[in-house]
Scaffold this motif. Structure first.
Motif, PDB file in Angstrom:
ATOM      1  N   PRO A 136      -5.632  11.134 -34.446  1.00 49.37           N
ATOM      2  CA  PRO A 136      -4.959   9.638 -34.806  1.00 49.37           C
ATOM      3  C   PRO A 136      -4.328   9.412 -33.324  1.00 49.37           C
ATOM      4  N   ALA A 137      -3.768   7.704 -33.259  1.00 49.26           N
ATOM      5  CA  ALA A 137      -3.978   7.050 -31.722  1.00 49.26           C
ATOM      6  C   ALA A 137      -2.573   8.250 -30.905  1.00 49.26           C
ATOM      7  N   SER A 138      -1.898   8.408 -31.030  1.00 48.81           N
ATOM      8  CA  SER A 138      -0.929   9.223 -30.877  1.00 48.81           C
ATOM      9  C   SER A 138      -1.384  10.870 -30.525  1.00 48.81           C
ATOM     10  N   LYS A 139      -2.272  11.296 -31.305  1.00 52.22           N
ATOM     11  CA  LYS A 139      -2.906  13.068 -30.916  1.00 52.22           C
ATOM     12  C   LYS A 139      -4.391  12.630 -29.930  1.00 52.22           C
ATOM     13  N   VAL A 140      -4.446  11.727 -28.677  1.00 51.01           N
ATOM     14  CA  VAL A 140      -5.711  11.339 -28.308  1.00 51.01           C
ATOM     15  C   VAL A 140      -5.767  11.633 -26.663  1.00 51.01           C
ATOM     16  N   PRO A 141      -5.855  12.298 -26.067  1.00 54.64           N
ATOM     17  CA  PRO A 141      -5.963  12.465 -24.813  1.00 54.64           C
ATOM     18  C   PRO A 141      -5.464  11.528 -23.990  1.00 54.64           C
ATOM     19  N   PRO A 142      -3.787  11.577 -23.206  1.00 55.61           N
ATOM     20  CA  PRO A 142      -3.964  10.154 -22.751  1.00 55.61           C
ATOM     21  C   PRO A 142      -4.602   9.904 -21.768  1.00 55.61           C
ATOM     22  N   VAL A 143      -5.189  10.833 -20.836  1.00 57.60           N
ATOM     23  CA  VAL A 143      -6.234  10.414 -19.154  1.00 57.60           C
ATOM     24  C   VAL A 143      -7.103  11.387 -19.429  1.00 57.60           C
ATOM     25  N   LEU A 144      -8.098  10.511 -18.276  1.00 56.62           N
ATOM     26  CA  LEU A 144      -9.978  11.201 -18.265  1.00 56.62           C
ATOM     27  C   LEU A 144     -10.271  11.466 -16.989  1.00 56.62           C
ATOM     28  N   PRO A 145     -11.219  12.130 -16.559  1.00 55.27           N
ATOM     29  CA  PRO A 145     -11.076  13.324 -16.424  1.00 55.27           C
ATOM     30  C   PRO A 145      -9.370  13.920 -17.044  1.00 55.27           C
ATOM     31  N   THR A 146      -9.278  15.214 -17.077  1.00 52.97           N
ATOM     32  CA  THR A 146      -7.523  15.482 -17.831  1.00 52.97           C
ATOM     33  C   THR A 146      -6.705  15.914 -16.788  1.00 52.97           C
ATOM     34  N   PRO A 147      -5.905  15.938 -16.647  1.00 50.10           N
ATOM     35  CA  PRO A 147      -5.285  15.731 -15.310  1.00 50.10           C
ATOM     36  C   PRO A 147      -4.712  17.521 -15.232  1.00 50.10           C
ATOM     37  N   LEU A 148      -4.392  18.120 -13.763  1.00 51.80           N
ATOM     38  CA  LEU A 148      -3.494  19.495 -13.973  1.00 51.80           C
ATOM     39  C   LEU A 148      -2.534  19.390 -15.207  1.00 51.80           C
ATOM     40  N   ALA A 149      -1.847  18.705 -14.633  1.00 48.05           N
ATOM     41  CA  ALA A 149      -0.723  18.953 -15.884  1.00 48.05           C
ATOM     42  C   ALA A 149      -0.213  17.753 -15.939  1.00 48.05           C
ATOM     43  N   LEU A 150       0.551  17.734 -16.819  1.00 52.08           N
ATOM     44  CA  LEU A 150       1.182  16.567 -17.799  1.00 52.08           C
ATOM     45  C   LEU A 150       2.167  16.769 -18.505  1.00 52.08           C
ATOM     46  N   GLN A 151       2.867  16.089 -18.076  1.00 54.27           N
ATOM     47  CA  GLN A 151       4.660  16.550 -19.486  1.00 54.27           C
ATOM     48  C   GLN A 151       4.868  15.535 -19.742  1.00 54.27           C
ATOM     49  N   THR A 152       5.116  14.676 -21.229  1.00 48.40           N
ATOM     50  CA  THR A 152       5.380  13.548 -21.253  1.00 48.40           C
ATOM     51  C   THR A 152       6.993  13.049 -21.663  1.00 48.40           C
ATOM     52  N   GLY A 153       7.413  12.226 -21.913  1.00 48.33           N
ATOM     53  CA  GLY A 153       8.661  12.092 -21.613  1.00 48.33           C
ATOM     54  C   GLY A 153       8.821  10.946 -23.172  1.00 48.33           C
ATOM     55  N   ALA A 154      10.545  11.333 -23.663  1.00 41.12           N
ATOM     56  CA  ALA A 154      10.700  10.326 -25.081  1.00 41.12           C
ATOM     57  C   ALA A 154      10.663   8.904 -25.037  1.00 41.12           C
ATOM     58  N   ILE A 162       2.812  12.976 -14.362  1.00 42.47           N
ATOM     59  CA  ILE A 162       0.905  13.731 -14.608  1.00 42.47           C
ATOM     60  C   ILE A 162       1.081  14.475 -12.587  1.00 42.47           C
ATOM     61  N   VAL A 163       0.955  16.147 -12.255  1.00 43.67           N
ATOM     62  CA  VAL A 163       0.690  16.040 -11.040  1.00 43.67           C
ATOM     63  C   VAL A 163      -0.849  15.927 -11.238  1.00 43.67           C
ATOM     64  N   ASP A 164      -1.213  16.318 -10.644  1.00 42.20           N
ATOM     65  CA  ASP A 164      -3.234  16.424 -11.036  1.00 42.20           C
ATOM     66  C   ASP A 164      -4.282  16.426  -9.509  1.00 42.20           C
ATOM     67  N   ALA A 165      -5.136  16.932  -9.328  1.00 42.85           N
ATOM     68  CA  ALA A 165      -5.579  17.173  -8.272  1.00 42.85           C
ATOM     69  C   ALA A 165      -7.522  18.297  -8.898  1.00 42.85           C
ATOM     70  N   PRO A 166      -7.388  17.975  -7.881  1.00 40.02           N
ATOM     71  CA  PRO A 166      -9.731  17.884  -8.611  1.00 40.02           C
ATOM     72  C   PRO A 166     -10.111  19.776  -7.878  1.00 40.02           C
ATOM     73  N   ARG A 167     -10.967  19.870  -9.088  1.00 42.28           N
ATOM     74  CA  ARG A 167     -11.264  20.607  -9.224  1.00 42.28           C
ATOM     75  C   ARG A 167     -12.554  21.282  -8.033  1.00 42.28           C
ATOM     76  N   PHE A 168     -13.209  20.271  -7.853  1.00 44.86           N
ATOM     77  CA  PHE A 168     -14.510  19.982  -6.235  1.00 44.86           C
ATOM     78  C   PHE A 168     -13.577  19.372  -6.047  1.00 44.86           C
ATOM     79  N   GLY A 169     -14.159  19.264  -4.190  1.00 41.04           N
ATOM     80  CA  GLY A 169     -13.912  18.551  -3.096  1.00 41.04           C
ATOM     81  C   GLY A 169     -15.099  17.404  -3.548  1.00 41.04           C
ATOM     82  N   ARG A 205     -16.047  17.401 -16.030  1.00 36.07           N
ATOM     83  CA  ARG A 205     -16.335  18.793 -15.273  1.00 36.07           C
ATOM     84  C   ARG A 205     -15.860  18.954 -14.182  1.00 36.07           C
ATOM     85  N   ALA A 206     -16.360  17.993 -12.740  1.00 34.21           N
ATOM     86  CA  ALA A 206     -16.242  18.035 -11.945  1.00 34.21           C
ATOM     87  C   ALA A 206     -14.738  17.817 -11.112  1.00 34.21           C
ATOM     88  N   TRP A 207     -13.960  16.880 -12.090  1.00 36.60           N
ATOM     89  CA  TRP A 207     -12.078  17.296 -11.808  1.00 36.60           C
ATOM     90  C   TRP A 207     -11.463  18.238 -12.131  1.00 36.60           C
TER      91      TRP A 207
END
Length: 840
Positions: free
Chosen positions: A192-210, A312-319, A720-722
């Motif tokens: 269902p749309a509500s379960k689809v990951p909201p951001v690609l590439p996958t962020p480091l940390a994502l905290q949702t609100g109400a 979202i707090v995010d940073a890449p794995r590889f430079g 895979r790169a991020w």
């Protein structure tokens, strides 16, 4: 402007002016009325062909009212795969011209081809050839009486309906059936749309609100003047249909993202009351945050114009997160390059490896060396040597062919550099050497002959080849004359000139060049071995072998690059040395350059060399991982003949890219294959700068073909790169890992099918990405259908006709009987391949 062709080039005569070439030509068949067909053939039952051999045949039909004569003509064509020179059939002889250019010529027994007649030329490819994209291409005919005139022939390719190893269990060349595809697709389910990951590439940390932030109008953007590019990007994310006022605040700033050291880190906050905040450790971080905001935006035309509350707090794995585009084999316009820079930025890739030169083309204007583009950037037929490069990859006889001929002017290149910099993408130009350099070698030899005939004492100043060289070698693309000679001081003068001009272009653009990719791959065995200049050079400098000469060459090249304030990059061969072990060839890390600061792009992870990248990193080389079996986007997705691409290294499906684990290349290999292979040490891990996908363009003559080959595989590369290693990649419990992988893969493909690709359909990006065929399986009296990307619309027919955008939508099991045909469609009604199954 891009694709400049010199005004001095004169178009080849059209077939209608054949009579003007003389009576000897006017009385023979017009080549435009000769029809040529090429057929791949299945190996006859019971006949054992040599390893990899493939039978094929040409069929030539004369539809003119004049004959094709018994002599006095040649039929030229090019191909990726080498054809057997000397093969004879029905009086015709196949000859190798150079590289991949061949010609059919009448032998002494050929009697001519009368009007209405047909003849066949049967032969056997040395390799297994069953994909149309690897077929011979660009045929044209030349009469001896008009040797500068090449006329294209009407040409068709008849492919096999299935690969040659359909029933061979476990073969990568086996057919992929709709049933195979169904069960492969069944690893993911529709979310269902509500379960689809909201951001690609996958962020480091994502905290949702109400809550949700309603987009009542276009945002009020607040940012410093130093973020002008990011401000423009932010404004473009919101549809023009929104009212000009009344939107949320959108604040952009460079600051500190707590806990994140990467300059590309960002924090994105969406709050229903206060609006949107994006803070980056640098402007690049702000730009990445805006790309995540783009992902969160409702699809164009959505009924609910709102955004979810989240942080979202995010940073890449590889430079280093790279994409390489080859424009030498087949040229691509400046506009196409800019389009791919936009797509790279969208998915947070930051290194554009620009493969500008190769055997078949030199694509960048270099001040002071006009021959590089007047000759090296032009492909077409010529009876005289040194006028232009020969046809290749189907470019045919006409030097105006847009894929065969073209280059970037200095103004074009400056625009590309600035466009990339505005998107925080570093352009890394590649100048291929010492192999893969035929375009430069031929251009500089032509320059030499021109100046020498004019009496210049400086004619040999930039000469790249020893004219007395009698070395016997064959390159990967079947050339015998494509190597820069390291025994000529003029070779280093040329390299110095080119490196200096490239560095100057980058300075002029305001983006100084940090590194230049100096090639290094696939130097053919035997090159330089019979060159008097190289032999004299070895004696002068006390060098014992060609391997020593190689080291000397790259010491000089590295000194030139360093002189201009850069470090040297190149393919893995820069960091490896050829030697022998127990009589067999072996590549080992070259101890000579470990302290030179080279970056080696390691592509070869074929059988026996799976751990080469790790051995190089463990020995002290900085590396970029770009394995052929995972990250070559010119590879076909699978062995089905309708798939486009090549297959010399692997088949690369979307999940092949997604499943790549950078620090455990052989994770999914059996234990026996892993035995004796080096693993990556902690020290070696610190030498891995990142990963890159490559698109070599032998089979990509137009932008749509690039789209098909790269997307959506580029999104898997970005993931895979991020993103950090997923849990399934590090879990030792195989059963638990399988469950985790299924969950993550389900989220990834649902995000592609429901959000990422539909956005490309609807926002004007003009990306003709690959729409995979659906999977089909019989289940009792019904047909089940699915797709690798859940959410793609499937339509079907049951009367044997082809599905269209008006056909019935698959909304569950298909209960009709008959020949069921199903295809996937994008949001614009573009259709993918049709899959069929009989429902009795």
């Amino acid at each position: 402007m891009a694709a400049i062709l010199l005004a001095a080039l004169v178009a080849l005569p059209a077939p209608t002016v054949l009579a003007a070439q003389g009576a000897a030509v006017a009385s023979v068949a017009n080549p435009a009325r000769l029809e040529l067909r090429w057929e791949m053939q299945r190996q006859p039952a019971g006949l054992q062909l040599p390893q990899g051999g493939s039978p094929a045949r040409f069929t030539l039909t004369n539809k003119d009212n004049a004959p094709l004569p018994a002599s006095g003509w040649s039929l030229y064509l090019s191909g990726i795969d080498r054809m057997p020179a000397g093969a004879q059939s029905n009086g015709l002889v196949l000859e190798e011209v150079a590289g991949s250019l061949f010609r059919l010529r009448p032998g002494p027994d050929f009697k001519g081809l009368a009007p209405g007649q047909t003849l066949e030329f049967a032969y056997r490819h040395r390799d297994s050839v069953f994909m149309p994209s690897r077929s011979p291409a660009g045929p044209y005919l030349v009469y001896d009486a008009a040797p500068d005139m090449g006329v294209p022939l009407p040409y068709t390719v008849t492919p096999l309906k299935e690969p040659p190893q359909r029933g061979k269990v476990g073969s990568p060349h086996s057919a992929v059936t709709p049933e195979d595809t169904y069960w492969r697709n069944a690893r993911a389910e529709l979310l269902p749309a509500s379960k689809v990951p909201p951001v690609l590439p996958t962020p480091l940390a994502l905290q949702t609100g109400a809550g949700r932030l309603v987009l009542a109008g276009r945002p009020v953007i607040k940012a410093s003047a130093t973020l002008a590019n990011e401000t423009a990007l932010a404004g473009s994310l919101f549809p023009s249909s929104l009212p000009a006022g009344g939107g949320p605040a959108l604040r952009l700033s460079v600051g500190t993202v707590e806990g994140q050291d990467s300059p590309e880190a960002y924090r994105l906050t969406i709050d229903a009351r206060s609006g949107i905040d994006i803070v980056g450790n640098s402007a690049a971080g702000v730009a990445h945050g805006l790309q995540s905001l783009r992902d969160l935006m409702p699809l164009p035309g959505a009924a609910d114009p709102s955004l979810p509350e989240l942080t979202i707090v995010d940073a890449p794995r590889f430079g280093y997160r790279g994409f390489m585009l080859d424009v030498a084999r087949n040229f691509q316009s400046k506009e196409t390059v800019l389009k791919w820079l936009d797509l790279m930025a969208r998915f947070k890739l930051n290194k554009f490896h620009f493969h500008l030169t190769d055997d078949e083309g030199w694509r960048i204007e270099i001040a002071g060396l006009p021959e590089l583009t007047t000759i090296g950037a032009v492909r077409g037929h010529s009876a005289k040597p040194g006028v232009r490069l020969q046809p290749a990859y189907g470019s045919g006889p006409d030097p105006r062919d847009p894929a065969g001929s073209g280059y970037y002017s200095r103004a074009d290149y400056l625009e590309i550099l600035r466009y990339a910099a505005a998107r925080h993408i570093e352009v890394i130009p590649e100048i291929e050497m010492p192999g893969h350099a035929r375009a430069a070698v031929q251009a500089m030899e032509s320059r030499y002959h021109r100046l020498k005939s004019a009496g210049s004492r400086d004619a040999a100043r930039y000469l790249l080849n020893d004219l007395e060289d009698r070395s016997d070698y064959l390159s990967a693309q079947y050339f015998k004359d494509n190597v820069i000679n390291p025994g000529l001081e003029s070779s280093y003068t040329f390299i110095e000139h080119v490196v200096r001009e490239m560095a100057a272009l980058h300075r002029e653009a305001g983006v100084p060049l940090k590194t230049i990719h100096m090639g290094g791959d696939e130097l053919a065995n035997g090159a330089w071995e019979k060159s008097p200049a190289s032999e004299a050079w070895k004696r002068k400098h006390g060098l014992e072998s060609s391997a020593d000469l190689w080291d000397y060459f790259y010491e000089r090249v590295d000194a030139i690059v360093r002189k201009h304030g850069m470090f040297t990059s190149g393919w893995e061969e820069l960091a490896a040395r050829k030697t022998r072990l127990d009589g067999a060839s072996k590549l080992i890390p070259n101890p000579r350059f470990t302290r030179n600061g080279f970056t080696a792009y390691v592509w070869n992870n074929t059988v026996g060399l799976e751990d080469l990248a790790y051995r190089l990193a463990n020995s002290g080389y900085d590396i970029v991982l770009t394995p052929v079996t995972r990250m070559y986007f010119d590879m076909a997705h699978n062995a089905n003949p309708e798939e486009h691409g090549v297959n010399w290294g692997a088949y690369v499906e979307l999940d092949t890219v997604y499943d790549f684990i950078p620090f455990d290349i052989m994770k999914d290999a059996p234990d026996a294959a892993r035995a004796g292979k080096d693993r990556l040490t902690d020290y070696g891990k610190r030498r891995v700068r990142g990963i890159q996908a490559n698109l070599f363009a032998e089979t990509a003559r137009d932008p749509a073909r690039l789209d098909y080959l790269v997307m959506p595989r580029m999104v898997a590369l970005a993931e895979r790169a991020w993103a950090a290693d997923p849990a399934w990649a590090t879990t030792l419990d195989q059963n638990k890992a399988a469950v985790l992988h299924r969950d993550d893969w389900t989220g990834f493909v649902n995000a592609l099918g429901q959000r990422v690709l539909p956005r490309l359909d609807l926002d004007g990006s003009n990306v003709a990405y690959r729409i995979a065929p659906p999977g089909l399986v019989l289940d009792g009296g019904r047909v089940l259908a699915n797709h690798v990307l859940p959410g793609m619309v499937l339509r079907y027919t049951s009367d044997g006709s082809e599905p269209t955008a008006a056909s019935s939508v698959v909304s569950g099991p298909i209960l009709e009987r008959g020949m069921i045909r199903v295809a996937a469609f994008d949001r614009q009604g573009r259709r993918g391949p049709v899959a069929a199954i009989e429902s009795p």
